[in-house]
Design a protein around this motif. Structure first.
Motif, PDB file in Angstrom:
ATOM      1  N   ARG A 260       3.586  -3.557   2.713  1.00  0.00           N
ATOM      2  CA  ARG A 260       3.293  -4.709   3.579  1.00  0.00           C
ATOM      3  C   ARG A 260       4.387  -5.765   3.495  1.00  0.00           C
ATOM      4  O   ARG A 260       4.787  -6.339   4.516  1.00  0.00           O
ATOM      5  N   ARG A 263       7.684  -5.068   5.571  1.00  0.00           N
ATOM      6  CA  ARG A 263       7.670  -4.972   7.028  1.00  0.00           C
ATOM      7  C   ARG A 263       8.517  -6.039   7.706  1.00  0.00           C
ATOM      8  O   ARG A 263       9.296  -5.752   8.607  1.00  0.00           O
ATOM      9  N   ARG A 288      11.414  -1.673  15.570  1.00  0.00           N
ATOM     10  CA  ARG A 288      10.545  -2.500  14.727  1.00  0.00           C
ATOM     11  C   ARG A 288       9.080  -2.222  15.062  1.00  0.00           C
ATOM     12  O   ARG A 288       8.248  -2.063  14.159  1.00  0.00           O
ATOM     13  N   SER A 289       8.742  -2.144  16.342  1.00  0.00           N
ATOM     14  CA  SER A 289       7.357  -1.914  16.754  1.00  0.00           C
ATOM     15  C   SER A 289       6.841  -0.582  16.224  1.00  0.00           C
ATOM     16  O   SER A 289       5.677  -0.466  15.843  1.00  0.00           O
ATOM     17  N   ARG A 290       7.715   0.429  16.175  1.00  0.00           N
ATOM     18  CA  ARG A 290       7.287   1.736  15.688  1.00  0.00           C
ATOM     19  C   ARG A 290       7.105   1.738  14.175  1.00  0.00           C
ATOM     20  O   ARG A 290       6.089   2.222  13.658  1.00  0.00           O
ATOM     21  N   LEU A 292       6.717  -0.719  11.930  1.00  0.00           N
ATOM     22  CA  LEU A 292       5.788  -1.647  11.284  1.00  0.00           C
ATOM     23  C   LEU A 292       4.346  -1.201  11.398  1.00  0.00           C
ATOM     24  O   LEU A 292       3.458  -1.828  10.831  1.00  0.00           O
ATOM     25  N   MET A 293       4.104  -0.107  12.091  1.00  0.00           N
ATOM     26  CA  MET A 293       2.753   0.448  12.168  1.00  0.00           C
ATOM     27  C   MET A 293       2.499   1.484  11.073  1.00  0.00           C
ATOM     28  O   MET A 293       1.374   1.948  10.902  1.00  0.00           O
ATOM     29  N   LEU A 294       3.530   1.854  10.333  1.00  0.00           N
ATOM     30  CA  LEU A 294       3.417   2.935   9.355  1.00  0.00           C
ATOM     31  C   LEU A 294       3.058   2.410   7.972  1.00  0.00           C
ATOM     32  O   LEU A 294       3.537   1.356   7.550  1.00  0.00           O
ATOM     33  N   ASP A 295       2.223   3.172   7.246  1.00  0.00           N
ATOM     34  CA  ASP A 295       1.831   2.817   5.883  1.00  0.00           C
ATOM     35  C   ASP A 295       2.367   3.787   4.837  1.00  0.00           C
ATOM     36  O   ASP A 295       2.351   3.475   3.651  1.00  0.00           O
TER      37      ASP A 295
END
Length: 317
Positions: A260, A263, A288-290, A292-295
């Motif tokens: 977190r 990001r 960035r949009s792609r 920052l959705m990943l964990d």
């Protein structure tokens, strides 16, 4: 720079030539209570000159926190009297102390008297436009033994809007004989000489200008030292720096918090890389949009490599 200038980022900035790196703002009361996340903020392993910035509004608690970080290896203690965030000023800390110079003075005296290492001060011009109190605060600080003062060229009520008033910093420099450092809106290395000339300061401090660019303070140092502005690192180097930082954040914070925390840094780094590739904002924002959705850290790492490969291809094309 709470949440930004953590130990991994500071180590990287120092590697690229930053003259002095300072920790993110550390709340004195939380530190003395042993709050885990706050303790992590004060860490400085692997940093040549470990400087910790403390914030608070109780002289006794600030002195106790200063002794704690000195015992943990801090070589410099910086006192924050400039943070404009409401959650800080509501507690009468940060720039709220510009409305109570007597309390600010008691805090400075308590911290200087509690430790043997140098104590510095970071603040703003004033709370609002009604009175420029920074010169008076600087005079009091110097009399108490503060070693250096850094001035952000805005009032608290400005937050980060408008432009930093570098010329107003000159009044602080004229009020004291200790070093005065100018801060605010330095985002291009070639502007650093003008910032020094206008402010009459002894040096410059970089905050938001280093977001996504840990090499930027070193570029500014070179520009001021010999008049040469080094080029940004190539995209392969920027990729490797970000990957190393990502591993550092995972180790520093642990997997979940590290993912977190990283990001925002990844977003800034991709935007900087897109500019380097001549594709300002658009491609950096898309990647960035792609990402920052990943964990999953493995997917993030692969995504960073793919994003830089894409930017390199577009740059070559």
């Amino acid at each position: 720079m709470a949440g930004i200038t953590d130990a991994p980022f500071r180590r990287m900035a120092q590697r690229f030539g930053a003259g002095l790196v300072v920790s993110e703002m550390v709340a004195s009361d939380a530190l003395t209570r042993g709050h885990a996340e706050t303790v992590v903020r004060a860490e400085g392993e692997g940093i040549a000159v470990h400087a910790v910035q403390l914030a608070g509004n109780e002289p006794i608690a600030m002195a106790e926190a200063a002794r704690h970080v000195e015992g943990a290896g801090a070589a410099i203690i910086d006192i924050n009297m400039g943070c404009p965030a409401k959650r800080v000023t509501t507690g009468l800390a940060g720039s709220a102390l510009l409305r109570d110079l007597d309390l600010a003075t008691r805090i400075l005296a308590a911290v200087v008297g509690a430790v043997r290492v140098p104590v510095t001060l970071k603040t703003r011009l004033s709370w609002d436009d009604t009175a420029l109190v920074a010169p008076e605060l600087a005079r009091r600080a110097e009399a108490l033994g503060i070693a250096m003062v850094t001035i952000h060229g805005r009032t608290r009520c400005q937050f980060y809007t408008g432009s930093a008033n570098w010329s107003a910093i000159r009044a602080v420099k004229e009020a004291v004989s200790i070093p005065v450092i100018a801060n605010g809106d330095l985002t291009m290395a070639d502007d650093a000489p003008a910032m020094l000339e206008v402010s009459a300061a002894d040096g410059v401090m970089i905050g938001r200008g280093a977001q996504g660019r840990p090499w930027f303070p070193g570029q500014v140092a070179r520009r001021l030292a010999d008049g040469v502005t080094p080029a940004d690192p190539d995209l392969d180097t920027q990729r490797d720096v970000l990957l190393e930082l990502y591993d550092g954040w995972l180790c520093h914070y642990g997997r979940d918090l590290g993912v977190r925390t990283a990001r925002k840094h990844i977003g800034w780094a991709l935007e900087a890389a897109a500019i380097r590739a001549g594709r300002p904002a658009l491609d950096g924002h898309a990647w960035r949009s792609r990402l920052l959705m990943l964990d999953d850290p493995a997917l993030v790492t692969d995504g960073i490599r793919t994003a830089f490969d894409d930017l390199s291809w577009r740059c070559a094309a």
